[in-house]
Scaffold this motif. Structure first.
Motif, short mmCIF file in Angstrom:
data_model
loop_
_atom_site.label_atom_id
_atom_site.label_comp_id
_atom_site.label_asym_id
_atom_site.label_seq_id
_atom_site.Cartn_x
_atom_site.Cartn_y
_atom_site.Cartn_z
N PHE A 33 19.31 13.08 1.31
CA PHE A 33 19.79 11.78 1.79
C PHE A 33 18.63 10.87 2.19
O PHE A 33 18.62 9.68 1.86
CB PHE A 33 20.72 11.98 2.98
N LEU A 34 17.63 11.44 2.88
CA LEU A 34 16.48 10.64 3.29
C LEU A 34 15.72 10.10 2.07
O LEU A 34 15.27 8.95 2.07
CB LEU A 34 15.54 11.47 4.16
N ILE A 35 15.59 10.94 1.04
CA ILE A 35 14.88 10.51 -0.17
C ILE A 35 15.63 9.36 -0.85
O ILE A 35 15.05 8.32 -1.18
CB ILE A 35 14.72 11.68 -1.14
N VAL A 36 16.94 9.53 -1.04
CA VAL A 36 17.74 8.51 -1.72
C VAL A 36 17.83 7.24 -0.88
O VAL A 36 17.73 6.12 -1.40
CB VAL A 36 19.15 9.07 -2.02
N PHE A 37 18.00 7.41 0.43
CA PHE A 37 18.14 6.26 1.33
C PHE A 37 16.87 5.42 1.34
O PHE A 37 16.91 4.19 1.23
CB PHE A 37 18.48 6.75 2.73
N SER A 38 15.71 6.08 1.49
CA SER A 38 14.45 5.34 1.51
C SER A 38 14.18 4.68 0.16
O SER A 38 13.65 3.56 0.10
CB SER A 38 13.30 6.28 1.90
N PHE A 39 14.54 5.37 -0.93
CA PHE A 39 14.35 4.79 -2.26
C PHE A 39 15.24 3.56 -2.45
O PHE A 39 14.82 2.55 -3.03
CB PHE A 39 14.68 5.83 -3.34
N ALA A 40 16.48 3.62 -1.91
CA ALA A 40 17.39 2.48 -2.03
C ALA A 40 16.85 1.27 -1.26
O ALA A 40 16.90 0.14 -1.77
CB ALA A 40 18.77 2.86 -1.48
N LEU A 41 16.33 1.49 -0.06
CA LEU A 41 15.73 0.39 0.70
C LEU A 41 14.54 -0.21 -0.05
O LEU A 41 14.36 -1.44 -0.09
CB LEU A 41 15.29 0.88 2.08
N MET A 42 13.73 0.67 -0.64
CA MET A 42 12.57 0.20 -1.38
C MET A 42 13.00 -0.66 -2.58
O MET A 42 12.39 -1.70 -2.86
CB MET A 42 11.75 1.39 -1.88
N MET A 43 14.06 -0.24 -3.28
CA MET A 43 14.53 -0.98 -4.43
C MET A 43 15.10 -2.34 -4.03
O MET A 43 14.97 -3.33 -4.76
CB MET A 43 15.58 -0.17 -5.19
N ILE A 44 15.75 -2.41 -2.84
CA ILE A 44 16.26 -3.69 -2.36
C ILE A 44 15.11 -4.67 -2.13
O ILE A 44 15.15 -5.82 -2.56
CB ILE A 44 17.07 -3.49 -1.06
N VAL A 45 14.07 -4.18 -1.44
CA VAL A 45 12.90 -5.03 -1.18
C VAL A 45 12.24 -5.45 -2.49
O VAL A 45 11.89 -6.62 -2.68
CB VAL A 45 11.89 -4.28 -0.29
N MET A 46 12.09 -4.49 -3.40
CA MET A 46 11.44 -4.79 -4.68
C MET A 46 12.24 -5.80 -5.48
O MET A 46 11.67 -6.73 -6.09
CB MET A 46 11.28 -3.50 -5.47
N THR A 47 13.56 -5.67 -5.48
CA THR A 47 14.41 -6.60 -6.23
C THR A 47 14.29 -8.02 -5.69
O THR A 47 14.17 -8.99 -6.44
CB THR A 47 15.88 -6.13 -6.17
N VAL A 48 14.32 -8.14 -4.35
CA VAL A 48 14.20 -9.47 -3.73
C VAL A 48 12.85 -10.09 -4.07
O VAL A 48 12.77 -11.28 -4.42
CB VAL A 48 14.37 -9.35 -2.20
N VAL A 49 11.78 -9.30 -3.97
CA VAL A 49 10.44 -9.82 -4.26
C VAL A 49 10.33 -10.27 -5.72
O VAL A 49 9.79 -11.35 -6.01
CB VAL A 49 9.37 -8.76 -3.94
#
Length: 227
Positions: A33-49
């Motif tokens: 869960f920690l791996i998927v959750f942190s990856f999802a947050l990273m993808m949100i930031v990356m998508t916005v940027v």
């Protein structure tokens, strides 16, 4: 030519047996869960940027109309500055809360006193084998047998150098230190057979330091112990 370069990469990947994102225990589920959750947050930031970058590149591109025009010098924008300062802090807090909670709960330094009802197994690492000692004194080498649906408390110790106890589908890596016992728990493992290994380079035959983990029913486990 590019396709030829990819061939050895694919061949190397076919030999990979690590299946961290296929957890079969409560402990593994929390870590995944920690791996998927942190990856999802990273993808949100990356998508916005990426979207903002694409928008600004298109909006401020050179055209026949603005060619040779010098844009106004903008001194600052407090709203934007506050936004891109506060948002990263909020994201870090959102990520930190479950990370700290799960990491603290799964810390390998817990007291054994609160786990008297659990199944205890002594794990002894040495170059280049694993020895598992059960509560009735039975020993196995390179084969770990545990019951399903219970908390398994491992008493980890090493006879020589630093090793690392790892069953990828059940839990993360835990160091095994010489002259020091560490306690590590795996909760609610599902029935199945899983590959285990030493994840710390420990010598010339490190690659051979593997073991098999069998999770069986409680009845089968008790019968196996009495054999």
């Amino acid at each position: 030519m590019k396709k030829l370069v990819l061939i050895p990469i694919f061949l190397l990947l076919t030999g990979c047996e690590i299946t961290v994102l296929n957890p079969n225990s409560e402990t593994g589920n929390d870590q995944a869960f920690l791996i998927v959750f942190s990856f999802a947050l990273m993808m949100i930031v990356m998508t916005v940027v990426v979207l903002l970058f694409a928008r600004f590149v298109w909006k401020y591109r050179e055209t026949d109309k603005n060619r040779g025009t010098i844009p106004d010098d903008v001194k600052g924008n407090k709203k934007l500055e506050i936004t891109w300062t506060v948002l990263p802090v909020l994201l870090l807090v959102v990520l930190a809360v479950p990370t700290v909670a799960i990491t603290y709960e799964q810390s390998p330094d817990k007291s054994v006193e609160t786990q008297e009802k659990a199944t205890h197994v002594e794990v002894t690492a040495q170059q280049f084998a694993w020895t598992f000692t059960y509560e009735n004194g039975k020993e196995t080498i390179n084969q770990l047998v545990i019951p399903e649906g219970e908390t398994i408390v491992f008493h980890l110790k090493s006879k020589d150098v630093i090793h690392s106890f790892w069953v990828p589908e059940l839990a993360g890596k835990t160091d095994v230190l010489p002259n020091k016992e560490l306690i590590y728990e795996i909760k609610d493992a599902e029935i199945g057979t899983y590959a285990g290994k030493c994840a710390e380079f420990c010598g010339t035959q490190h690659a051979k330091m593997r073991f098999t983990t069998k999770v069986v029913s409680e009845e089968s486990y008790n019968q196996w112990l009495k054999k």
